[in-house]
Design an enzyme around this catalytic site. Structure first.
Site, PDB file in Angstrom:
ATOM      1  N   TYR A 150      -2.393 -21.432 -47.955  1.00  0.00           N
ATOM      2  CA  TYR A 150      -2.546 -22.784 -48.540  1.00  0.00           C
ATOM      3  C   TYR A 150      -3.088 -22.962 -49.963  1.00  0.00           C
ATOM      4  O   TYR A 150      -2.186 -23.562 -50.512  1.00  0.00           O
ATOM      5  CB  TYR A 150      -3.667 -23.493 -47.407  1.00  0.00           C
ATOM      6  CG  TYR A 150      -3.576 -24.922 -47.796  1.00  0.00           C
ATOM      7  CD1 TYR A 150      -2.699 -25.802 -47.352  1.00  0.00           C
ATOM      8  CD2 TYR A 150      -4.763 -25.515 -48.348  1.00  0.00           C
ATOM      9  CE1 TYR A 150      -2.539 -27.237 -47.690  1.00  0.00           C
ATOM     10  CE2 TYR A 150      -4.932 -27.103 -48.635  1.00  0.00           C
ATOM     11  CZ  TYR A 150      -3.959 -27.557 -48.372  1.00  0.00           C
ATOM     12  OH  TYR A 150      -3.988 -29.203 -48.697  1.00  0.00           O
ATOM     13  N   LYS A 154       0.145 -24.089 -52.549  1.00  0.00           N
ATOM     14  CA  LYS A 154      -0.200 -25.445 -53.185  1.00  0.00           C
ATOM     15  C   LYS A 154      -0.319 -25.076 -54.696  1.00  0.00           C
ATOM     16  O   LYS A 154       0.457 -26.024 -55.722  1.00  0.00           O
ATOM     17  CB  LYS A 154      -1.392 -26.197 -52.869  1.00  0.00           C
ATOM     18  CG  LYS A 154      -1.276 -26.803 -51.633  1.00  0.00           C
ATOM     19  CD  LYS A 154      -0.444 -27.982 -51.451  1.00  0.00           C
ATOM     20  CE  LYS A 154      -0.373 -28.789 -50.134  1.00  0.00           C
ATOM     21  NZ  LYS A 154       0.321 -29.796 -49.934  1.00  0.00           N
ATOM     22  N   VAL A 192     -14.259 -30.728 -41.245  1.00  0.00           N
ATOM     23  CA  VAL A 192     -15.642 -30.931 -40.927  1.00  0.00           C
ATOM     24  C   VAL A 192     -15.959 -32.297 -40.435  1.00  0.00           C
ATOM     25  O   VAL A 192     -16.654 -32.487 -39.431  1.00  0.00           O
ATOM     26  CB  VAL A 192     -16.463 -30.618 -42.492  1.00  0.00           C
ATOM     27  CG1 VAL A 192     -15.952 -31.536 -43.376  1.00  0.00           C
ATOM     28  CG2 VAL A 192     -17.881 -30.580 -41.985  1.00  0.00           C
ATOM     29  N   VAL A 193     -15.352 -33.500 -41.057  1.00  0.00           N
ATOM     30  CA  VAL A 193     -15.615 -34.719 -40.737  1.00  0.00           C
ATOM     31  C   VAL A 193     -15.373 -34.812 -39.149  1.00  0.00           C
ATOM     32  O   VAL A 193     -16.054 -35.369 -38.249  1.00  0.00           O
ATOM     33  CB  VAL A 193     -14.854 -35.922 -41.440  1.00  0.00           C
ATOM     34  CG1 VAL A 193     -15.137 -37.286 -40.779  1.00  0.00           C
ATOM     35  CG2 VAL A 193     -15.610 -35.833 -42.796  1.00  0.00           C
ATOM     36  N   SER A 194     -14.014 -34.571 -38.742  1.00  0.00           N
ATOM     37  CA  SER A 194     -13.560 -34.578 -37.421  1.00  0.00           C
ATOM     38  C   SER A 194     -14.353 -33.775 -36.363  1.00  0.00           C
ATOM     39  O   SER A 194     -14.638 -33.996 -35.243  1.00  0.00           O
ATOM     40  CB  SER A 194     -12.066 -34.324 -37.345  1.00  0.00           C
ATOM     41  OG  SER A 194     -11.461 -33.110 -37.857  1.00  0.00           O
ATOM     42  N   PHE A 196     -17.303 -32.449 -36.807  1.00  0.00           N
ATOM     43  CA  PHE A 196     -19.010 -33.300 -36.593  1.00  0.00           C
ATOM     44  C   PHE A 196     -18.785 -34.621 -35.668  1.00  0.00           C
ATOM     45  O   PHE A 196     -19.669 -34.888 -34.950  1.00  0.00           O
ATOM     46  CB  PHE A 196     -19.406 -33.560 -38.081  1.00  0.00           C
ATOM     47  CG  PHE A 196     -19.859 -32.456 -38.691  1.00  0.00           C
ATOM     48  CD1 PHE A 196     -19.709 -31.283 -38.316  1.00  0.00           C
ATOM     49  CD2 PHE A 196     -20.469 -32.754 -39.747  1.00  0.00           C
ATOM     50  CE1 PHE A 196     -20.030 -29.981 -38.771  1.00  0.00           C
ATOM     51  CE2 PHE A 196     -21.015 -31.760 -40.624  1.00  0.00           C
ATOM     52  CZ  PHE A 196     -20.858 -30.320 -40.128  1.00  0.00           C
ATOM     53  N   ARG A 216     -19.587 -31.383 -50.162  1.00  0.00           N
ATOM     54  CA  ARG A 216     -18.087 -31.979 -50.186  1.00  0.00           C
ATOM     55  C   ARG A 216     -18.223 -33.358 -50.795  1.00  0.00           C
ATOM     56  O   ARG A 216     -19.535 -34.147 -50.692  1.00  0.00           O
ATOM     57  CB  ARG A 216     -17.474 -32.013 -48.749  1.00  0.00           C
ATOM     58  CG  ARG A 216     -17.167 -30.415 -48.365  1.00  0.00           C
ATOM     59  CD  ARG A 216     -16.311 -29.716 -49.275  1.00  0.00           C
ATOM     60  NE  ARG A 216     -16.081 -28.347 -48.586  1.00  0.00           N
ATOM     61  CZ  ARG A 216     -16.636 -27.417 -48.832  1.00  0.00           C
ATOM     62  NH1 ARG A 216     -17.522 -27.081 -49.663  1.00  0.00           N
ATOM     63  NH2 ARG A 216     -16.188 -26.342 -48.202  1.00  0.00           N
ATOM     64  N   PRO A 279     -15.382 -22.774 -49.888  1.00  0.00           N
ATOM     65  CA  PRO A 279     -16.031 -23.335 -51.311  1.00  0.00           C
ATOM     66  C   PRO A 279     -17.775 -23.679 -51.238  1.00  0.00           C
ATOM     67  O   PRO A 279     -17.844 -24.235 -50.155  1.00  0.00           O
ATOM     68  CB  PRO A 279     -15.356 -24.454 -51.868  1.00  0.00           C
ATOM     69  CG  PRO A 279     -14.000 -24.261 -50.894  1.00  0.00           C
ATOM     70  CD  PRO A 279     -14.337 -23.477 -49.715  1.00  0.00           C
TER      71      PRO A 279
END
Length: 333
Positions: A150, A154, A192-194, A196, A216, A279
């Site tokens: 990825y 990119k 991470v958001v989904s 959690f 983040r 990261p």
């Protein structure tokens, strides 16, 4: 809609995905014709279900690693799985989507003499050694690690965009997207958001990789789409790359605690080993976006999370109804 503006036929690759579906809706709202192209690896028909009856909307199932011959006025190139769960599932195909897909879309833009926007990523900065990250920073990326398909895909796509611009005078717009969240993310998105939110709604342990101190910056999808659109409409000389993201920084532990509070969850926090090349910090410097696009994010994390949680609650409910029903055929979530 401003009726003095020219109605354009706009190609959105990855148009049934998380960001692409929101972008298609915005462009339709402005009165444009939209050609949504997606191979449905991570995109979903549910994301664009409300658009299918719009006479200005056309859906084409296609993989951009193969040439595409259409007539359009602009191209937004958003096609590529963006979460580690999905892009590491078939890393060779991920690289091909970024690189071969970019070549095909740039070739189309060259033939039609139209401008094209590349949805690049903050992952081009890798595990950054400067903070916050400016567009002039070259990055710190492991070219042979598990995320390289990825990250380097990119980075190579950006190279191709600028070489097509220099060699063939293709009008390009390159945007580096930082962490984005909101409705139309998948239940198993892996970001991470989904993750959690789903764990909190199920009262499962919220798994934090590392000690939770890594940071983040989270941008709500509505703000992100506004930034992409402003970049496409910007002055011809602004090629980018331009960072688009929310510069307000949160630790993973702070994010988990916010989600537990908003959901009223009984979840506990569990710490796990940090994945390779993950990261430690990520924060955009958006000075260029502010100065040249007049863009800044407007939706804070609390409001964005509240809206996202409501969306995920509905997804879970719809999925439960479908699984418990033997009489009604619900559309696949």
């Amino acid at each position: 809609m401003d009726r003095t503006k020219k109605v354009k036929r706009i190609l959105v690759t990855g148009g049934a995905g998380f960001l692409g579906s929101h972008l298609c809706k915005k462009l339709l709202t402005e009165g444009h014709e939209v050609l949504c192209v997606d191979n449905f690896f991570t995109g979903r028909r549910q994301n664009i279900h409300s658009l299918l009856d719009n006479k200005n909307f056309e859906l084409l199932r296609h993989d951009i690693t193969f040439p595409l011959y259409v007539e359009v006025d602009e191209i937004y190139n958003l096609a590529c799985p963006a979460s580690p769960v999905h892009y590491q599932f078939d890393p060779v195909q991920t690289t091909k989507t970024s690189v071969v897909g970019a070549i095909n879309m740039l070739g189309l833009a060259k033939r039609l003499k139209i401008k094209i926007l590349q949805a690049s990523t903050s992952e081009v900065y890798g595990d950054p050694s400067i903070h916050p990250q400016t567009e002039s920073y070259w990055g710190n990326v492991n070219p042979i690690g598990p995320r390289a398909c990825y990250d380097e895909g990119k980075r190579c796509a950006e190279t191709l965009f600028f070489d097509y611009h220099r060699q063939n005078n293709v009008e390009i717009k390159v945007v580096r997207i930082f962490n984005t969240y909101g409705p139309h993310m998948q239940l198993n998105d892996g970001r991470v958001v989904s993750n959690f939110i789903m764990q909190a709604l199920r009262n499962d342990s919220i798994t934090i990789f590392g000690d939770g101190s890594q940071t983040r910056s989270f941008c709500y999808v509505e703000d992100m789409i506004d930034g992409l659109h402003k970049m496409m409409e910007s002055d011809k000389d602004l090629t980018g790359p331009v960072n688009i993201g929310n510069p307000t920084e949160f630790t993973m532990l702070e994010l988990a605690e916010k989600i537990i509070k908003i959901t009223g969850s009984k979840s506990q926090i569990a710490f796990m080993e940090l994945p390779q090349d993950d990261p430690k910090q990520r924060k955009p410097d958006i000075t260029i976006a502010k100065k040249n696009l007049g863009w800044t994010p407007n939706i804070d994390l609390e409001l964005g999370l509240t809206r996202s949680i409501e969306y995920f609650e509905k997804l879970i409910f719809d999925k439960t109804v479908k699984n418990n029903s033997s009489k009604i055929n619900y559309e696949r979530v």
